[in-house]
Design a protein around this motif. Structure first.
Motif, PDB file in Angstrom:
ATOM      1  N   ASP A  74     -27.450  36.148   6.370  1.00 36.71           N
ATOM      2  CA  ASP A  74     -27.994  37.586   6.799  1.00 36.71           C
ATOM      3  C   ASP A  74     -26.969  38.597   6.522  1.00 36.71           C
ATOM      4  N   ASN A  82     -28.277  44.055   3.834  1.00 39.45           N
ATOM      5  CA  ASN A  82     -29.141  44.063   2.560  1.00 39.45           C
ATOM      6  C   ASN A  82     -28.460  44.716   1.289  1.00 39.45           C
ATOM      7  N   ASP A  98     -27.350  39.483  -0.235  1.00 42.11           N
ATOM      8  CA  ASP A  98     -28.674  39.414   0.156  1.00 42.11           C
ATOM      9  C   ASP A  98     -29.702  40.341  -0.415  1.00 42.11           C
ATOM     10  N   GLN A 143     -36.677  37.206   0.664  1.00 43.62           N
ATOM     11  CA  GLN A 143     -35.553  37.210   1.137  1.00 43.62           C
ATOM     12  C   GLN A 143     -34.661  36.129   0.281  1.00 43.62           C
ATOM     13  N   CYS A 144     -33.723  36.758  -0.535  1.00 50.33           N
ATOM     14  CA  CYS A 144     -33.234  36.069  -1.626  1.00 50.33           C
ATOM     15  C   CYS A 144     -31.522  36.286  -1.324  1.00 50.33           C
ATOM     16  N   ARG A 145     -30.787  35.417  -1.953  1.00 54.40           N
ATOM     17  CA  ARG A 145     -29.423  35.404  -1.900  1.00 54.40           C
ATOM     18  C   ARG A 145     -28.925  34.876  -3.139  1.00 54.40           C
ATOM     19  N   ARG A 166     -35.745  31.160  -2.054  1.00 57.35           N
ATOM     20  CA  ARG A 166     -36.539  30.975  -0.661  1.00 57.35           C
ATOM     21  C   ARG A 166     -35.534  30.292   0.147  1.00 57.35           C
ATOM     22  N   ASN A 225     -33.324  41.593   0.364  1.00 55.32           N
ATOM     23  CA  ASN A 225     -34.692  41.630   1.373  1.00 55.32           C
ATOM     24  C   ASN A 225     -35.707  42.754   0.665  1.00 55.32           C
ATOM     25  N   THR A 226     -36.644  42.187   0.164  1.00 58.28           N
ATOM     26  CA  THR A 226     -37.517  42.982  -0.632  1.00 58.28           C
ATOM     27  C   THR A 226     -38.690  43.563   0.250  1.00 58.28           C
ATOM     28  N   GLU A 261     -33.149  42.829  -7.921  1.00 60.53           N
ATOM     29  CA  GLU A 261     -34.415  43.177  -6.992  1.00 60.53           C
ATOM     30  C   GLU A 261     -35.659  43.341  -7.945  1.00 60.53           C
TER      31      GLU A 261
END
Length: 376
Positions: free
Chosen positions: A84, A87, A124, A132-134, A48, A126-127, A162
């Motif tokens: 950012d 993806n 990154d 929103q994972c890194r 997170r 983003n599912t 993912e």
């Protein structure tokens, strides 16, 4: 040094990745193994991302301190230039910020340099569920920069990571719902005991655990339950066996009830025995097969007084009286408990009748015990 990933190593890492959602610290084994494979200083997984309103949730490999995480959450995330990212695409910090720009930045001087981090590889994720994972992999200034081989290696794991994140989110939702419902049952003072296909205890809630510890009408012997008298136990085992047979034959859920005497002479326990329908794809041992519900007539209502007061617009004095009546006291006993006269109690009772629309004390008690106040 370039990473060399054999099929066996890849399979091992993949196994740790999918095991990650079931670890106490999710993915920590996978991240540590990946750290070794890539000869890096740290691997950090940000489940997170932090913001101005909430702290981030990070999993770090051995060597990254909690103080570092806290300082990043509180201040440095706002200065981080490596966010950012496209993806699911693996990129390096050098492709975003030149070495000269990085060396002059406050983020490097005050956050990266003290822990000797200069080269960073990341991606990154983003599912579609909104996660929103890194993932960030770090090396020191004097270490070899990350090249195409390391980027390719990390990219192999991104689709699997993912999927593992989605599994984690689903398990987390299920666990949250289970805790919510379990808490509601606890508040309603109903004991629940779940048995497996052999009749052994799998799980108990707080109310059932208290009753078992008291050994007054129900106790645990060799992972099995004994209740009341020898005759009670015989009847109880018959009901459990019947429920087990019903579940194995895929018949509709069987529900049986019995009363259990308590050696102490306290009010009998009420017991419901119910088979648990299996889902279509259930398999393996230690599946929930039978559930036992236990009611203790002497268990007092745990409804918070402030919630009862808010629900029914009672005064503090009316709330106290109503709660004592709900817990089984007579009007005279409640008057004595509160240190007020019977006439004052009757005046409070009439007022509660007017506010709730009931006309008898038993109706008032039933209204309170069946209200959502017990879930507060």
């Amino acid at each position: 040094m370039q990473p060399c990933l054999t099929l066996e190593s890849f399979s091992d890492l993949l196994g740790h990745l999918y095991q990650g959602p079931m670890e106490n610290i999710p993915w920590v084994t996978f991240l540590n193994q990946l750290n070794l494979q890539l000869h890096s200083k740290y691997v950090t997984f940000i489940l997170r991302p932090p913001s101005a309103h909430v702290d981030g949730l990070m999993v770090n490999t051995t060597g990254s301190s909690s103080e570092t995480t806290a300082s990043y959450n509180k201040h440095f995330f706002a200065l981080d230039p490596f966010v950012d990212l496209p993806n699911r695409e693996v990129v390096t910090l050098a492709s975003y910020v030149s070495n000269d720009e990085l060396l002059q930045s406050e983020f490097y001087k005050n956050f990266l340099e003290p822990v000797d981090v200069f080269h960073i590889l990341g991606a990154d994720i983003n599912t579609c569920d909104g996660a929103q994972c890194r993932i960030r992999i770090s090396r020191g200034r004097n270490d070899q920069p990350f090249g195409d081989e390391e980027k390719t290696l990390l990219a192999r794991f991104i689709p699997h990571l993912e999927r593992s994140i989605k599994l984690h989110m689903q398990l987390n939702r299920i666990e949250t719902e289970r805790n919510l419902y379990a808490g509601a049952v606890d508040q309603m003072a109903v004991g629940t005991i779940i048995l497996d296909e052999t009749g052994k205890v799998l799980q108990t809630n707080q109310v059932a655990e208290r009753l078992i510890q008291e050994k007054d009408g129900i106790k645990l012997v060799n992972d099995g339950l004994q209740v009341g008298t020898a005759r009670d136990t015989q009847e109880f085992r018959r009901l459990v066996k019947q429920s087990l047979l019903s579940q194995k034959s895929s018949n509709p859920s069987v529900v049986e009830a019995m009363r259990v005497q308590r050696p102490s002479g306290r009010a009998d326990l009420g017991i419901i025995v119910r088979s648990v329908p299996l889902s279509t794809w259930s398999e393996g041992k230690q599946c929930p097969t039978v559930v036992i519900f236990i009611s203790d007539p002497e268990q007092q209502s745990s409804a918070p007084q402030e919630i009862v007061r808010a629900l029914f617009d009672f005064t503090p004095a009316e709330t106290q009286l109503a709660m004592l009546l709900a817990n089984g006291l007579t009007l005279d006993e409640a008057s004595e408990e509160l240190g007020i006269s019977r006439n004052t109690s009757r005046a409070h009772l009439r007022s509660t009748f007017s506010k709730t629309g009931v006309t008898r004390q038993t109706m008032l008690v039933r209204l309170i015990l069946r209200s959502v106040a017990t879930l507060g």
